[in-house]
Design an enzyme around this catalytic site. Structure first.
Site, PDB file in Angstrom:
ATOM      1  N   ASN A  85     -70.678  27.232 -64.982  1.00  0.00           N
ATOM      2  CA  ASN A  85     -69.970  25.973 -64.809  1.00  0.00           C
ATOM      3  C   ASN A  85     -70.616  25.311 -63.595  1.00  0.00           C
ATOM      4  O   ASN A  85     -70.452  25.782 -62.465  1.00  0.00           O
ATOM      5  CB  ASN A  85     -68.476  26.205 -64.588  1.00  0.00           C
ATOM      6  CG  ASN A  85     -67.774  26.690 -65.845  1.00  0.00           C
ATOM      7  OD1 ASN A  85     -68.116  26.276 -66.948  1.00  0.00           O
ATOM      8  ND2 ASN A  85     -66.806  27.573 -65.694  1.00  0.00           N
ATOM      9  N   HIS A  98     -72.361  30.991 -59.487  1.00  0.00           N
ATOM     10  CA  HIS A  98     -72.080  32.260 -60.147  1.00  0.00           C
ATOM     11  C   HIS A  98     -72.389  32.118 -61.616  1.00  0.00           C
ATOM     12  O   HIS A  98     -72.087  31.094 -62.245  1.00  0.00           O
ATOM     13  CB  HIS A  98     -70.625  32.705 -59.937  1.00  0.00           C
ATOM     14  CG  HIS A  98     -69.612  31.639 -60.202  1.00  0.00           C
ATOM     15  ND1 HIS A  98     -69.377  30.595 -59.332  1.00  0.00           N
ATOM     16  CD2 HIS A  98     -68.786  31.435 -61.248  1.00  0.00           C
ATOM     17  CE1 HIS A  98     -68.442  29.806 -59.832  1.00  0.00           C
ATOM     18  NE2 HIS A  98     -68.068  30.293 -61.011  1.00  0.00           N
TER      19      HIS A  98
END
Ligand code: AMP
Ligand code: ZN
Length: 139
Positions: A85, A98
């Site tokens: 994301n 991440h």
């Protein structure tokens, strides 16, 4: 800097770490979408891929491969969805890069990456290509 994932990287906050080396940490997501849902982070703070220094790209994505193999061997899923994301608009809630590695199982109710968004452009892809090439190479 007050960053949750920096704190996990420095062990200030505990996490279920499944892999770690000098540059990266991989830990189980606290709110797993499926069994084995893992996130991989560079230890140094970078908000997203564009901020990640070039020399950290390879080690970060090598760790993604390694961890995917670990999950495959341990949990034997039918596949994976691997993704980022990238930016608040896309759903990024922790502003430290991440990479999600989400094992996929039959009957898990999920979809493909194509199900994330449906907003097809009005222009054709040739026009888009010209825009991208022109902007990045000059005329
Ligand atoms: P994102 O929406 O891509 O920014 O994802 C952030 C992810 O981090 C979510 O899937 C959260 O469940 C996960 N998360 C948040 N806090 C923790 C934590 N303390 N330990 C492990 N995972 C976490
Ligand atoms: Zn951070």
């Amino acid at each position: 800097m007050d960053c949750l994932f920096c704190k996990i990287a420095s062990k200030e906050i505990p996490a279920e770490v499944i892999y770690e080396n000098g540059g990266v940490v991989a830990f189980l997501d606290i709110n797993p979408m499926t069994l084995g849902h893992t996130v991989i982070i560079p230890k140094n703070h970078a908000e997203n891929i564009l901020d990640l220094p070039d020399d950290e790209v390879e080690p970060t994505f090598l760790a993604v491969k390694l961890v995917t193999g670990m999950l495959m061997r341990a949990l034997n899923p039918k596949g994976f969805t691997i993704g980022v994301n990238h930016g608040r608009m896309s759903g990024q809630t922790v502003p430290h890069l991440h990479i999600h590695v989400i094992p996929r199982y039959s009957g898990d109710g999920g979809g493909s990456i194509h199900s994330v968004v449906k907003y097809p452009p009005k222009e054709g892809i040739k026009e888009t290509k010209e825009k991208i090439i022109k902007t990045n190479n000059g005329d």
